[in-house]
Scaffold this active site. Structure first.
Site: not given
Length: 925
Positions: A511, A519, A633, A719, A731-732, A735, A756, A859-860, A899, A902, A904-905
């Site tokens: 790491e 993230n 690395v 996002h 957080s979504e 909403r 999104r 965001h992504h 995306r 929920g 991504a997780v």
């Protein structure tokens, strides 16, 4: 009256109550209460574990009024509904044979407005605390002061009803009671201020009403204590003779003990720097005969039995033990056996020590945590080793003198800009390390950063010495060979490492950042999966086909169909994989673009990221998987067309070669690489990002160097709900819990639960380019993350929609009409304006009301290296690169053009475990 005999012998208080010994657990903040100050099960078990052999446990302070909590996660005693939870703590302590005392307080002007819903703190006078950013409190009226005294009395009644053996009145640490006595914070001109006699009225009134409640509701066995800070540094401020004046007055009313509040039992004056006399000596010399009848507790720096005995010898009657009780729940048993203790906590032992997660992250404990896996073991090569220490803007040099089996000396080189405070803290930490013969010692209070720098330098010197000795004895310094090396320690990397280890592979995690988590720590909403047992338990009828088509639609049909099918088919199994490893996501909500509740999150509805990483790291530690932090690395090494190893550089600048049979790359996306984002999407120049600073796309670059292909690199998601001053994601789930979005006019302007990209575009299209996410108390109660936002100061709150509109500068009539119209849609379960079909959970009508100003942020990154359904990395010709696998945001193709929240997780766990399994199989074959 009180003989100075063994600290483990019984001790009798002035009311005749006998304590089993002279040792008490000091009251320490845990930050583990619920959002409303009620007690959690974690907190009950924390105290149960530490009771027993210790004579008395003083439970952390409970606020007597809902404007009085001075830290997040504080527990309260401000309402009768808190009695039941507090009773569980008292019973847990007493069931182990210890006395249970509850500390009560009000933070006064030390309270942050963000902790009390944006309200203004209160104090004796409208004078802000002398610290940066402190809010100016509202001065309590004379009537309100009387009411505050009554609140303290009611708190005592509740403590009695909850079954506690006593209360400790918290008149220290610059909280409200001390503020009334201080000439710095109390500049009133009525009966509650002015002269020293008047300033003493409030603490005396609190003691009087405490005694009254005890007479009315308890027995004479109930213990009353008072904690005080002997001096203030401020000018004007409390001086030691002022404190003695107050303590004499308190003693005349009647107390059972007094409790010094200091960082060290033998601390001298913080005002008179030329007087080295410990304050306890002055106290013993100057107190009256009346005051001398009241036992006094010392606290601070008690680690071993000798520390406690020294404090007793210098004038204390009782000893409160703080951090040592956190690190050693059985501290009293250990010192009774004659053990010599070092004050640190093994980073793998949180659960074993029953330390609640919020306390584990609190600075009090964080400074004690040590990663024992990095400690050199064995004998040293004798000699002096030089290491650099960073001290603010200066780089200093220390010399570590090592003998074959011990640290002989640590010397700090002189420097022209050497700060006297650093020299002082260095001498203290030096003594601790030499005494313990290890750098695993407690940091110096108030100098944690300097202490940790010195300890790290000593650890490095020891490691160099061990390596030098190994070379002398014919050993090799070449890192060992691994079956699987995992790059990146976010959710995908940790899941891959665990799965590979479970398939009997030797595993190393590399790491580049100084800590694990990546993230994923920022993930908030949850993990999508269809057809899970947790859905079935809640009567949610869901299917994989619907999940597939909604994800495909959300991705604008650009998703790689094979990857998406594998994702959907394996999601429920991934939920079970986590549950099998005691990471249970059994509460369910919804995100934009989904038609069914399928977003799995922790039972307490907290943010999923921290919960996941905590659980995954626990599993990493259980398997003793090797980890290299702060390691970059440089290159992936190939041999005969397949991976053979890595070239890396550690934080000492050493370049090492690591041999491996297979490689999993899980280094994340590139949202924090502004140049890379703008390269693919120039229109995103200037956008903030929600990602951590390590999300730079380094893994993509490494794989491209060995011929890996990429896909969808221009597909970058923004996002819609990001707090712009901090780049913090809202957080979504807020909403999804029923919140709405309004513009500066106070109107809804779009379907809040659309995907999104569409919601973000709608916000960007507003004239002001921002919006407010608006919710009420019902949403807050069902989303623990909301309390975090309140604590961070993002939230504007008000008792009514009318007041909220006024605070936000919205047109009040328009805003009220918007809420009324939306509430009708909720009642009908039909949004006539924007077609919202999900999360119409309940009307927004229960105060308080809340709003957060938000705008979109990067965001992504949906694009990344190309993989197949076996998570194998493909080259530019779509051919497998042997032995290299990838998972998570470093890969592309799964999410298409957008995306779904929920997903991504789910992605990191599904493909992370798959990559770990396949890498282990490759290594074995």
């Amino acid at each position: 009256m009180y003989s100075k005999n063994d600290i483990l012998s019984p001790f009798t208080l002035p009311n005749g109550i006998q304590l089993k010994n002279r040792i008490l657990m000091a009251p320490m903040t845990t930050c583990t209460g619920y959002f409303d100050g009620s007690v959690t099960n974690e907190l009950v078990e924390y105290y149960r574990e530490r009771a027993g052999s210790i004579g008395t446990v003083i439970v952390e302070c409970g606020f007597v009024d809902d404007r009085g909590l001075a830290f997040p996660g504080a527990i309260g005693i401000d309402d009768d509904n808190k009695i039941e939870g507090l009773a569980k703590i008292a019973e847990a302590i007493q069931s182990k044979g210890s006395k249970a005392i509850l500390q009560i307080y009000h933070g006064g002007r030390m309270v942050e407005p963000s902790l009390i819903g944006g309200r203004t703190p209160v104090g004796p006078s409208a004078i802000a605390a002398p610290r940066d950013g402190a809010a100016t409190p509202e001065a309590l009226t004379a009537e309100e002061v009387e009411g505050m005294v009554t609140k303290f009395g009611e708190a005592v009644r509740r403590a009695i009803k909850a079954g506690f053996d006593g209360v400790e009145i918290h008149g220290a640490n610059t909280y409200l009671i001390q503020q009334f006595f201080s000439p710095n914070s109390n500049q009133r001109d009525d009966q509650w201020g002015g002269s020293r006699e008047n300033r003493a009225r409030f603490p005396l009134a609190v003691l009087e009403i405490t005694r009254k409640m005890v007479r009315q509701y308890a027995t004479p066995a109930f213990i009353i204590g008072y904690r005080f800070s002997p001096e203030e540094m401020e000018v004007p401020g409390i001086r030691f003779d002022d404190t003695l004046f107050l303590l004499e007055k308190l003693a005349e009313l009647g107390l059972h003990y007094l409790h010094f509040s200091m960082g060290y039992t033998l601390r001298p004056s913080i005002v008179d720097k030329n007087d080295a006399t410990p304050l306890i000596h002055k106290y013993v010399q100057m107190r009256s005969e009346t005051l001398a009848q009241i036992p006094v507790i010392g606290v601070g720096g008690i680690i071993n039995k000798s520390d406690a005995e020294l404090a007793i010898e210098n004038g204390y009657d009782l000893i409160a033990v703080g951090k040592a009780c956190i690190a050693y729940p059985d501290w009293t048993d250990r010192i009774a056996r004659g053990e010599t203790l070092e004050l640190f906590i093994d980073s793998t032992q949180r659960e074993e020590l029953t330390i609640p997660e919020p306390l584990w992250r609190f600075s009090l404990v964080d400074a004690m945590i040590r990663d024992l896996s990095s400690m050199p073991t064995g004998k040293f090569k004798s000699g002096v080793f030089q290491e650099k220490v960073q001290a603010d803007d200066h780089e200093l040099m220390i010399h570590v003198n090592l003998e074959t089996d011990r640290i002989a000396d640590i010397h700090l080189e002189s420097h022209a800009d050497l700060d006297v405070t650093f020299v002082s803290s260095f001498e203290t930490i030096r003594s601790r390390i030499l005494d313990a013969n290890t750098p695993l010692v407690d940091a110096v209070s108030g100098a944690t950063t300097q202490s940790e720098a010195v300890k790290k330098a000593v650890t490095k010197a020891m490691a160099k010495s061990c390596k030098a000795l190994a070379l002398e004895e014919g050993g090799s310094l070449e890192p060992p060979h691994y079956d699987v090396v995992v790059l990146g320690s976010g959710g995908a990397g940790l899941a891959a490492a665990i799965q590979a280890s479970d398939r009997d592979a030797s595993v190393l995690i590399v790491e580049k950042m100084p800590s694990l988590g990546g993230n994923t720590l920022k993930a908030s909403v949850g993990m999508n999966a269809a057809g899970t047992r947790f859905q079935k338990m809640q009567g949610i009828n869901d299917c994989k086909e619907k999940f597939y088509h909604e994800s495909l639609k959300g991705g604008k049909g650009m998703n790689n169909p094979a990857l998406l099918r594998s994702f959907v088919d394996n999601a429920a199994e991934a939920i079970e994989w986590l549950a099998d490893r005691n990471i249970v996501l059994n509460d369910i909500t919804i995100t934009g673009g989904m038609s069914i509740d399928r977003t799995h999150r922790p039972a307490d509805r907290s943010a999923v990221g921290g919960f996941l990483i905590s659980g995954l790291v626990r599993n990493i530690n259980q398997r003793e998987i090797d980890v290299m932090l702060d390691t970059d690395v440089i290159e992936i090494l190939m041999e005969n067309g397949a991976v053979s190893g890595l070239q890396v550089k550690n934080d000492d600048g050493e370049v090492l070669t690591i041999h491996t049979k297979s490689l999993v790359v899980a280094t994340g996306g590139f949202s924090a690489n502004h140049d890379m984002v703008v390269k693919y999407r120039p229109e995103l120049k200037g956008f903030v990002t929600t990602n951590h600073k390590g999300a730079t796309g380094s893994g993509i670059a490494l794989l491209e160097k060995i011929g890996a292909g990429t896909v969808d690199m221009g597909e970058i998601q923004i996002h819609p709900t990001v707090e712009q001053t901090t780049s913090y994601l809202i957080s979504e789930a807020i909403r999804g819990g029923g919140a709405i979005l309004v513009n500066q006019k106070g109107e809804r302007f779009f379907n809040e639960l659309e995907t999104r990209d569409k919601v973000s575009a709608a916000i960007i299209g507003l004239p002001e380019h921002y919006a407010y996410i608006v919710f009420d108390e019902q949403v807050r109660l069902n989303n623990k993350a909301a309390d975090e936002y309140i604590g961070r100061g993002f939230v504007v709150s008000a008792d009514s929609p009318r007041q909220l509109a006024e605070k936000l500068g919205l047109d009040m009539h328009t805003f009220l009409a918007t809420l009324e119209r939306y509430n009708v849609f909720v009642e009908k379960q039909h949004d006539e304006d924007f077609g919202r079909q999900t999360a119409l959970r309940h009307p927004i009508h229960e105060g308080p009301f809340y709003a957060i100003q938000i705008a979109p942020g990067v965001h992504h990154t949906m694009g990344g290296v190309t993989i197949n359904t076996n998570t194998e990395v493909l080259d530019v010709n779509q051919q497998v690169i042997p032995g290299i696998f990838a998972a998570g945001e470093v890969t592309g193709g799964l999410h298409g053009g957008n995306r779904i929240g929920g997903n991504a997780v789910a992605d990191i766990i599904i493909f992370g475990t798959m990559a770990g399994r396949n890498a282990a199989t490759w290594a074995r074959n």
